[in-house]
Design a protein around this motif. Structure first.
Motif, PDB file in Angstrom:
ATOM      1  N   HIS A 178       0.388  -1.153  -0.083  1.00 22.15           N
ATOM      2  CA  HIS A 178      -0.286  -0.015  -0.091  1.00 22.15           C
ATOM      3  C   HIS A 178       0.856   1.450   0.120  1.00 22.15           C
ATOM      4  N   LYS A 182       1.234   4.461  -3.149  1.00 21.29           N
ATOM      5  CA  LYS A 182       0.688   5.993  -2.811  1.00 21.29           C
ATOM      6  C   LYS A 182       1.770   6.624  -3.020  1.00 21.29           C
ATOM      7  N   THR A 183       3.304   5.732  -3.214  1.00 16.98           N
ATOM      8  CA  THR A 183       4.482   6.957  -3.153  1.00 16.98           C
ATOM      9  C   THR A 183       4.729   7.126  -4.909  1.00 16.98           C
ATOM     10  N   PRO A 203      -6.594   1.441  -5.073  1.00 19.41           N
ATOM     11  CA  PRO A 203      -7.764   3.033  -3.962  1.00 19.41           C
ATOM     12  C   PRO A 203      -7.587   4.391  -5.235  1.00 19.41           C
ATOM     13  N   GLY A 205      -6.276   7.675  -6.388  1.00 18.77           N
ATOM     14  CA  GLY A 205      -5.089   9.025  -6.318  1.00 18.77           C
ATOM     15  C   GLY A 205      -3.869   8.394  -6.872  1.00 18.77           C
ATOM     16  N   CYS A 206      -4.423   6.965  -7.373  1.00 17.19           N
ATOM     17  CA  CYS A 206      -2.899   6.313  -7.357  1.00 17.19           C
ATOM     18  C   CYS A 206      -2.347   7.310  -9.446  1.00 17.19           C
ATOM     19  N   GLN A 207      -1.375   7.348  -9.328  1.00 13.44           N
ATOM     20  CA  GLN A 207      -0.864   7.385 -10.612  1.00 13.44           C
ATOM     21  C   GLN A 207      -0.799   6.758 -11.712  1.00 13.44           C
TER      22      GLN A 207
END
Length: 283
Positions: A178, A182-183, A203, A205-207
């Motif tokens: 996770h 996100k990073t 989730p 907002g993931c790029q």
């Protein structure tokens, strides 16, 4: 054009004597004459000049002679090739391969296939996975090795159904999943059938960055520019060499990537190729 007519013509042209040709062919002279007349009717030309009791090749006959030899040689070649095909041997096979497979397991598959079928000449075409089924259907290639099923009515064998790994530039634990998504940007292949299943479980907002070349994705990861979800076989060499690092993601349902062989018909040669594929993927 009947091959027997051509063979009769060649012997008659060699001897320039229908009686002698008939004796060697174990036919009557009138039968030889009728066959030559039939051939002349098909070609709409006269091949021999009748000079008293002799026959002599005329200009048409001399022009046609080497072409008749070529036709008979071609017919014999076809017969030999068909006999070899029926026996399970072929001099040449064309294989359409998806880039993701070509850059990972294909060399090992070809090496093993050549051991099973040492007399074969292999032609390889690199094609997008979504075009391979159509190429097999149109008989532009003999065998298709693809990451996606085909919508055409083909003989399809699933040769592997392997886990999709999360791949990064540095060592990480499965529990880091996770944090990683996100990073880092997430690179995905543009034609990955499993991507929709992954995306539903990510989730918001993931790029996400879409690329159409797996080798480019792996290069970006090596440079620390992001992570990716890739089939195990695609990154196995880099993982074994410590260049990339991979874990099965903690993402709920297991994500699997299938590999298919598409063919138009069954044949011992194709069966050997499928056998080679399955053996390599099991390793």
């Amino acid at each position: 054009m009947e091959i027997e007519l051509l063979k009769t013509f060649l012997l008659a042209a060699k001897k320039e004597n229908f009686r002698e040709a008939a004796e060697e062919l174990m036919m009557t002279q009138s039968a030889v004459t009728k066959q030559i007349q039939k051939l002349e009717k098909v070609l709409n030309i006269q091949l021999f000049d009748r000079v008293q009791k002799r026959v002599v090749l005329n200009a048409n006959g001399h022009y046609f002679l080497p072409r008749a030899i070529q036709l008979i040689a071609f017919e014999e070649q076809i017969v030999q090739e068909m006999n070899a095909f029926q026996a399970g041997y072929s001099q040449k096979v064309s294989i359409g391969v998806a880039p993701q497979i070509a850059n990972s397991t294909l060399p090992l598959i070809i090496q093993l296939f050549k051991q099973l079928q040492p007399d074969v000449i292999i032609q390889i075409d690199i094609l997008p996975s979504n075009e391979i089924g159509e190429a097999v259907f149109r008989q532009q290639i003999d065998i298709g090795l693809s990451k996606v099923p085909s919508t055409r009515e083909l003989l399809t064998t699933m040769i592997a159904n392997e886990p999709v790994m999360i791949v990064g530039p540095k060592p990480f634990d499965r529990d880091d999943f996770h944090l990683l998504i996100k990073t880092f940007p997430i690179y995905t292949h543009a034609f990955s059938p499993y991507w929709e299943q992954i995306e539903r479980q990510l989730p918001r907002g993931c790029q996400i960055e879409r690329l159409n070349q797996t080798e480019v994705i792996k290069t970006f990861i090596k440079q620390g520019m992001g992570i990716a979800f890739l089939p195990k076989s695609v990154v196995q060499t880099e993982v074994e060499n410590g260049v990339l690092f991979a874990q099965i993601p903690q993402i709920g349902d297991d994500i699997l990537s299938a590999t298919f062989v598409h063919t138009k018909y069954t044949h011992p040669l194709i069966n050997r190729f499928i056998q080679a594929c399955i053996t390599i993927y099991k390793k």
